[in-house]
Scaffold this motif. Sequence first.
Motif, mmCIF file in Angstrom:
data_model
loop_
_atom_site.group_PDB
_atom_site.id
_atom_site.type_symbol
_atom_site.label_atom_id
_atom_site.label_comp_id
_atom_site.label_asym_id
_atom_site.label_seq_id
_atom_site.Cartn_x
_atom_site.Cartn_y
_atom_site.Cartn_z
ATOM 1 N N ILE A 1 0.774 -1.250 0.074
ATOM 2 C CA ILE A 1 -0.096 0.110 -0.087
ATOM 3 C C ILE A 1 0.663 1.306 0.160
ATOM 4 O O ILE A 1 0.719 2.327 -0.869
ATOM 5 N N ILE A 2 1.800 1.383 0.782
ATOM 6 C CA ILE A 2 2.939 2.542 1.022
ATOM 7 C C ILE A 2 3.523 2.929 -0.210
ATOM 8 O O ILE A 2 3.681 3.866 -0.492
ATOM 9 N N PHE A 3 3.907 1.481 -0.815
ATOM 10 C CA PHE A 3 4.750 1.855 -2.156
ATOM 11 C C PHE A 3 3.822 2.132 -3.116
ATOM 12 O O PHE A 3 4.114 3.097 -4.274
ATOM 13 N N ILE A 4 2.526 1.742 -3.278
ATOM 14 C CA ILE A 4 1.645 2.269 -4.246
ATOM 15 C C ILE A 4 1.267 3.694 -3.922
ATOM 16 O O ILE A 4 1.485 4.467 -5.065
ATOM 17 N N VAL A 5 1.299 4.229 -2.923
ATOM 18 C CA VAL A 5 1.121 5.458 -2.682
ATOM 19 C C VAL A 5 2.377 6.451 -3.140
ATOM 20 O O VAL A 5 2.073 7.500 -3.751
ATOM 21 N N ALA B 1 1.192 6.687 9.745
ATOM 22 C CA ALA B 1 1.868 7.928 10.065
ATOM 23 C C ALA B 1 2.584 8.270 8.677
ATOM 24 O O ALA B 1 2.384 9.566 8.346
ATOM 25 N N GLY B 2 3.235 7.255 8.087
ATOM 26 C CA GLY B 2 3.747 7.759 6.963
ATOM 27 C C GLY B 2 3.097 8.058 5.868
ATOM 28 O O GLY B 2 3.402 9.068 4.842
ATOM 29 N N VAL C 1 2.197 9.469 -5.950
ATOM 30 C CA VAL C 1 2.742 10.823 -5.432
ATOM 31 C C VAL C 1 3.623 11.192 -6.594
ATOM 32 O O VAL C 1 3.777 12.329 -7.024
ATOM 33 N N VAL C 2 4.621 10.243 -7.218
ATOM 34 C CA VAL C 2 5.376 10.489 -8.484
ATOM 35 C C VAL C 2 4.517 10.873 -9.643
ATOM 36 O O VAL C 2 5.054 11.608 -10.128
ATOM 37 N N VAL C 3 3.393 10.100 -9.651
ATOM 38 C CA VAL C 3 2.688 10.521 -10.851
ATOM 39 C C VAL C 3 2.059 11.924 -10.745
ATOM 40 O O VAL C 3 1.713 12.532 -11.815
ATOM 41 N N LEU C 4 1.825 12.265 -9.475
ATOM 42 C CA LEU C 4 1.135 13.555 -9.252
ATOM 43 C C LEU C 4 2.056 14.614 -9.711
ATOM 44 O O LEU C 4 1.631 15.989 -9.907
ATOM 45 N N THR C 5 3.452 14.296 -9.698
ATOM 46 C CA THR C 5 4.293 15.313 -9.728
ATOM 47 C C THR C 5 4.191 15.875 -11.247
ATOM 48 O O THR C 5 4.992 16.927 -11.731
ATOM 49 N N TYR C 6 3.628 15.224 -12.127
ATOM 50 C CA TYR C 6 3.536 15.562 -13.529
ATOM 51 C C TYR C 6 2.063 16.178 -13.688
ATOM 52 O O TYR C 6 2.102 17.024 -15.009
ATOM 53 N N ALA D 1 11.006 4.343 6.168
ATOM 54 C CA ALA D 1 11.745 4.523 4.981
ATOM 55 C C ALA D 1 11.148 5.143 3.879
ATOM 56 O O ALA D 1 11.347 6.213 3.190
ATOM 57 N N ILE D 2 10.439 4.280 3.382
ATOM 58 C CA ILE D 2 9.127 4.462 2.241
ATOM 59 C C ILE D 2 8.634 5.719 2.820
ATOM 60 O O ILE D 2 8.082 6.595 1.782
ATOM 61 N N ALA D 3 7.999 5.878 3.678
ATOM 62 C CA ALA D 3 7.040 6.920 4.237
ATOM 63 C C ALA D 3 8.015 8.190 3.882
ATOM 64 O O ALA D 3 7.348 9.211 3.619
ATOM 65 N N ASN D 4 9.192 8.190 4.500
ATOM 66 C CA ASN D 4 9.939 9.443 4.544
ATOM 67 C C ASN D 4 10.354 9.677 2.972
ATOM 68 O O ASN D 4 10.431 10.893 2.560
ATOM 69 N N GLY D 5 10.342 8.776 2.066
ATOM 70 C CA GLY D 5 10.560 8.879 0.919
ATOM 71 C C GLY D 5 9.399 9.517 -0.074
ATOM 72 O O GLY D 5 9.626 10.546 -0.650
ATOM 73 N N ILE D 6 8.191 9.207 0.519
ATOM 74 C CA ILE D 6 7.194 9.998 -0.119
ATOM 75 C C ILE D 6 7.178 11.296 0.244
ATOM 76 O O ILE D 6 6.835 12.335 -0.396
ATOM 77 N N ALA D 7 7.638 11.526 1.661
ATOM 78 C CA ALA D 7 7.600 13.148 2.091
ATOM 79 C C ALA D 7 8.671 13.890 1.400
ATOM 80 O O ALA D 7 8.562 15.034 0.789
ATOM 81 N N ILE D 8 9.877 13.374 0.886
ATOM 82 C CA ILE D 8 10.813 13.902 0.026
ATOM 83 C C ILE D 8 10.384 14.241 -1.382
ATOM 84 O O ILE D 8 10.386 15.401 -1.712
ATOM 85 N N VAL D 9 9.596 13.218 -1.925
ATOM 86 C CA VAL D 9 8.954 13.551 -3.405
ATOM 87 C C VAL D 9 8.040 14.724 -3.175
ATOM 88 O O VAL D 9 7.725 15.450 -4.048
ATOM 89 N N MET D 10 7.427 14.494 -1.863
ATOM 90 C CA MET D 10 6.161 15.549 -1.944
ATOM 91 C C MET D 10 6.847 17.004 -1.793
ATOM 92 O O MET D 10 6.024 17.897 -2.288
#
Length: 516
Positions: A16-20, A424-425, A24-29, A366-375
């Motif tokens: 689930i969190i990797f899908i998110v 939380a992530g 999020v990466v797709v939303l950057t477009y 780790a993945i959650a913080n990766g999401i935050a970095i992309v955001m």
Amino acid sequence: MEQAKKKFKMPSAYVIIFIVLIVVVVLTYFIPVSVRDPQTGDVVYNATFDADGQIVENAGPQPQGLWDVLMAPVEGFQRSSGVGIALLVVGGFLSVMTATGALEAGIGRLLKKLKGGMLIAIMNLAFALMGTVFGFWEEILPFSLVVIPMFVLAGYDVMTGIGVLFVGATVGNMAAVVNPFATGAAVGAIGDPNLTIGSGIVLRIVLFAIMYIISTVMLMRYGARVRKNPETSALAHIEGVKTSVDGEKKELPAMTPVRFASAIIFMVMVAILMIGYIPWESLGGEAAGNAVNAIGIGLSKVPILGDILGAGNATPLGDWGFNEFSVLFFAGALILMAINRMKIDDFIKNFLDGAKDLLGVVLILAIANGIAIVMGSSTQGMSVTLVYWISNGLAQVPLWIFAVVAVASYLLIGLALQSTSGVAGLSMPILSAVASALFATSAIGAVGGEIVLISSFTVGLNFMTLIYPGAVNLGTAEMYGVPYNSYLKFVLKYGVPMLVVSTVVIALAPYIGLVF
């Protein structure tokens, strides 16, 4: 013959969190980036910073690709290293503590010595403390083999034991005073350098006290009624209820002097942890901070001994974070090894087994913080744009409504995902930015808004854990022949008042001085 349809299975927290992350990466477009002007603090929509730190408007979206998807968890692991290490260390400590038998022996001793309503009050407090310190939940199943038969022998019913275990643990989990898997994970996912696990601890202690009082009074009334008249039991007319597995009560380990010393060590650690996270100088000024740290200050001035102990380099009580959390639990594990005369190989095996059990939580962080970095950060990126849109919609909303909506949101999120660290992530990088923006100009400031959000998260999500038909709830109910609807009806009587009162307290906290 038609092939049977496959039942839908909820993906794991990792999936689930990797899908998110991918979403999020797709939303950057599609979503433009924005920045917060460092001079005025205002959001400049559809803008970015150039290499010289100057604002460039009409920047548009900043697309990211496969490399960014794969790099995000790596950078996220680095960003969440403090939280991750703390989780691994506490997992190792709990494994060593379990190996000593001190926890079970201590609980058993309480069950044998305490009678009447005091038994309920003390046991409810014990499980609430375990919940608020390290997120006691999965451990309910093995503990039920001891606790439920003992409550039955004391004249109560099976549901009293279930109530003390589940409601008590939920009190601690909802308050999450220093729970590294809930409060700690949320702080780590937010990534605000001004926010620590000690931030908002007064609010969380108040929530703990209120929920403990509510649950204890209600459980004591129920227990007294059942002891007087068994026909009033919630399970009185239900067949097949069992008091223990195979009708036999599990034997408790004896409370030896060594196990007693181990239990004392654990209780002292919990006390030190609480003292370390309470912001003493914020509460009582420099004098309060010096008074609490008097022993450490004194030791730092003792020749030779102070140097050997490193007292002068120790972080003052009241300023603790994840590093100090890790040090305390690692030191505690070493002390347990010494007083239990545990072989080094056994100690290492137990410690690594416990740490290994929590490695998955660290990876989720780790993945959650990766999401935050992309955001993006609080000063630039897609996150600032989302905050701009949401804050515009909520600009005129009273602050207390945010707390109510946040609790309701986490109730809904809990239907899809039960992992506190995973939730939380997923949510904190976005909602923390909204909370910061909404509360930035209030008396409690941006960090205060994040504190309100964290308590809303722990209260809402952990209430849903209490009623969600998960492995622990269903497994325990099945073990004792308790229909799930009977379990649900019982725990809702205790959980709903705790949820309502907690939500009200969180909503009023900014106005009554509980957030700092």
